[in-house]
Design an enzyme around this catalytic site. Structure first.
Site, PDB file in Angstrom:
ATOM      1  N   HIS A 131      -8.663  -2.724  -2.495  1.00 43.23           N
ATOM      2  CA  HIS A 131      -9.011  -1.417  -1.932  1.00 43.23           C
ATOM      3  C   HIS A 131     -10.120  -0.725  -2.720  1.00 43.23           C
ATOM      4  CE1 HIS A 131      -5.856   0.015  -4.877  1.00 43.23           C
ATOM      5  NE2 HIS A 131      -6.753   0.959  -5.052  1.00 43.23           N
ATOM      6  N   ASP A 161      -3.685  -7.081  -2.090  1.00 47.34           N
ATOM      7  CA  ASP A 161      -4.494  -6.060  -2.761  1.00 47.34           C
ATOM      8  C   ASP A 161      -5.152  -6.576  -4.046  1.00 47.34           C
ATOM      9  OD1 ASP A 161      -5.733  -3.647  -2.984  1.00 47.34           O
ATOM     10  OD2 ASP A 161      -3.954  -2.524  -3.602  1.00 47.34           O
ATOM     11  N   ASN A 243      -7.578   4.348 -12.176  1.00 44.19           N
ATOM     12  CA  ASN A 243      -7.193   3.206 -12.993  1.00 44.19           C
ATOM     13  C   ASN A 243      -6.840   1.982 -12.156  1.00 44.19           C
ATOM     14  OD1 ASN A 243      -7.531   4.713 -15.263  1.00 44.19           O
ATOM     15  ND2 ASN A 243      -5.375   4.961 -15.745  1.00 44.19           N
ATOM     16  N   SER A 244      -6.887   2.104 -10.838  1.00 42.48           N
ATOM     17  CA  SER A 244      -6.591   0.960  -9.975  1.00 42.48           C
ATOM     18  C   SER A 244      -7.502  -0.209 -10.318  1.00 42.48           C
ATOM     19  CB  SER A 244      -6.788   1.336  -8.502  1.00 42.48           C
ATOM     20  OG  SER A 244      -5.784   2.214  -8.076  1.00 42.48           O
ATOM     21  N   GLY A 300       5.845 -24.402   8.590  1.00 41.83           N
ATOM     22  CA  GLY A 300       6.308 -24.990   9.837  1.00 41.83           C
ATOM     23  C   GLY A 300       7.751 -24.703  10.201  1.00 41.83           C
TER      24      GLY A 300
END
Length: 391
Positions: A131, A161, A243-244, A300
């Site tokens: 992001h 993310d 701080n992300s 599967g």
């Protein structure tokens, strides 16, 4: 004449004695002053030495495991400045523009955003959140030593993310040491590091907050942006929006997670922050660097929760587990011997009680990896090995 001479000699002798006595007294008075000065100088020297020793001990006492960890990770934490192009729709007013009436007119605008990241290879690969850089038209990276570099987007795993960017033509780059997110101890030190404001306040030094590991393996339902956060690390170290993408490190200065989001009604940190475990991030990073994308895993088969009716029909004593309700023809699961109606109780040694836990158990599986599925089939139990294929 003789008596006069003796008298003169006596007078001279007395005068000499008086003179010598006064000289000795003078010297006697002078010597203690010199000794006093020497003593004072010695005391001043001793006090200076003592002050120096005390200051050294105080400086040493300020240095601890936390400051040592920060010194190790700080150079590799970067500020990421992003220019994004957004498409905005604007409705026209017929009174101000009578020729066109009400219309949604799309137009583009540039938006600046900031975040953090951490350099993890010598050739300049950087881990951050998707992001932070998604939709970027320009990326500028600022290091702790104030150097600036352009960067390019290598790949994004929007679901988890995570994003990888790479510095252009960087030399002598600092590199963070990656640790392990396995076997974290609840209550051990955790240090959240970020560098969001280097571009805005012209200060390239990262910011640091300290806390502990509050919990591990925190799972969250898919959010409104379509992101899935599974097995997250919870910490009370302050994590703020800027701080992300920055690292969460242990007391050794090793990266154990990537700071991602917080729980907060106000938008500020209230001691409930979450980081993506570094072991998962490393797997994602390898995929993105090698393929430029995350290859979708295909096993599967599909499962559903056990109901009391199904459990009764199969003579099961518990509702723990999931039942296989779909098998893809010639899919990896079918080829490995899994059958419809099998009840899965464990995946890779982890107990599976419901469909959500089954999804979590395979969330970190990459293409080509093996999973061991323990199933109940009738009265027997067996383990089946399935190799994940690319969808």
């Amino acid at each position: 004449m003789k008596r006069s001479t003796v008298l003169i000699l006596i007078i001279i002798t007395i005068a000499l004695n008086v003179f010598m006595t006064q000289k000795c007294d003078f010297n006697r008075e002078k010597v203690p002053g010199q000794l006093l000065n020497r003593k004072e100088n010695s005391e001043n020297f001793d006090n200076a030495e003592l002050r120096r020793e005390i200051n050294e001990k105080l400086n040493l006492s300020r240095q601890n495991s936390i400051t040592s960890a920060v010194e190790k990770i700080e150079p590799a934490v970067v500020s990421i400045n992003v220019i994004k192009t957004e498409v905005v729709r604007r409705t026209t007013d017929p009174f101000s523009n009578p020729f066109f009436g009400f219309f949604d007119i799309p137009y583009k605008r540039n938006v600046q955003s900031i975040g953090s990241g951490v350099i993890f290879t010598e050739d300049g690969y950087i881990i951050t959140n998707s992001h932070v850089v998604k939709g970027a038209t320009k990326i500028v990276v600022i290091l702790a030593d104030s150097r600036q570099f352009g960067a390019k987007l290598i790949g994004i795993d929007d679901l988890h993310d995570v994003a990888i960017i790479k510095i252009n033509k960087g030399k002598n780059l600092p590199v963070a040491k990656l640790g392990s997110s396995e076997h974290l101890i609840i209550g051990e030190w955790a240090i959240a590091v970020g560098n969001p404001y280097a571009f805005l306040i012209k200060d390239s030094k990262p910011s640091v907050s300290v806390g502990v590991i509050s919990a591990t393996d925190r799972n969250f339902a898919e959010n409104q942006n379509g992101k899935i956060y599974k097995k997250m690390i919870q910490t009370d170290a302050a994590i703020n929006p800027g701080n992300s993408g920055g690292p969460l490190v242990n007391i050794l200065g090793e990266v154990i997670g990537i700071n991602t989001f917080i729980f907060s009604e106000s938008g500020g940190s209230v001691g409930i922050g979450f980081s993506i475990p570094i072991n998962r991030v490393v797997k994602i990073a390898k995929e993105l660097i090698k393929y430029g994308k995350i290859r979708q895993v295909w096993l599967g088969f599909k499962v559903q929760d056990l109901s009391p009716m199904i459990a009764g029909y199969l003579n099961l004593n518990s509702l723990d587990g999931v039942i296989v309700n779909y098998l893809a023809n010639r899919g990896p699961a079918q080829k490995s011997g899994l059958k419809r109606g099998d009840v899965i109780t464990h995946i890779n040694g982890l107990a599976v009680k419901n469909a959500d836990e089954a999804e979590i158990a395979v969330s970190d599986i990459s293409v080509g990896e093996k999973i061991n599925v323990t199933v109940k089939r009738g009265s027997k139990s067996k383990t089946i090995e399935i190799i994940a294929d690319e969808y």
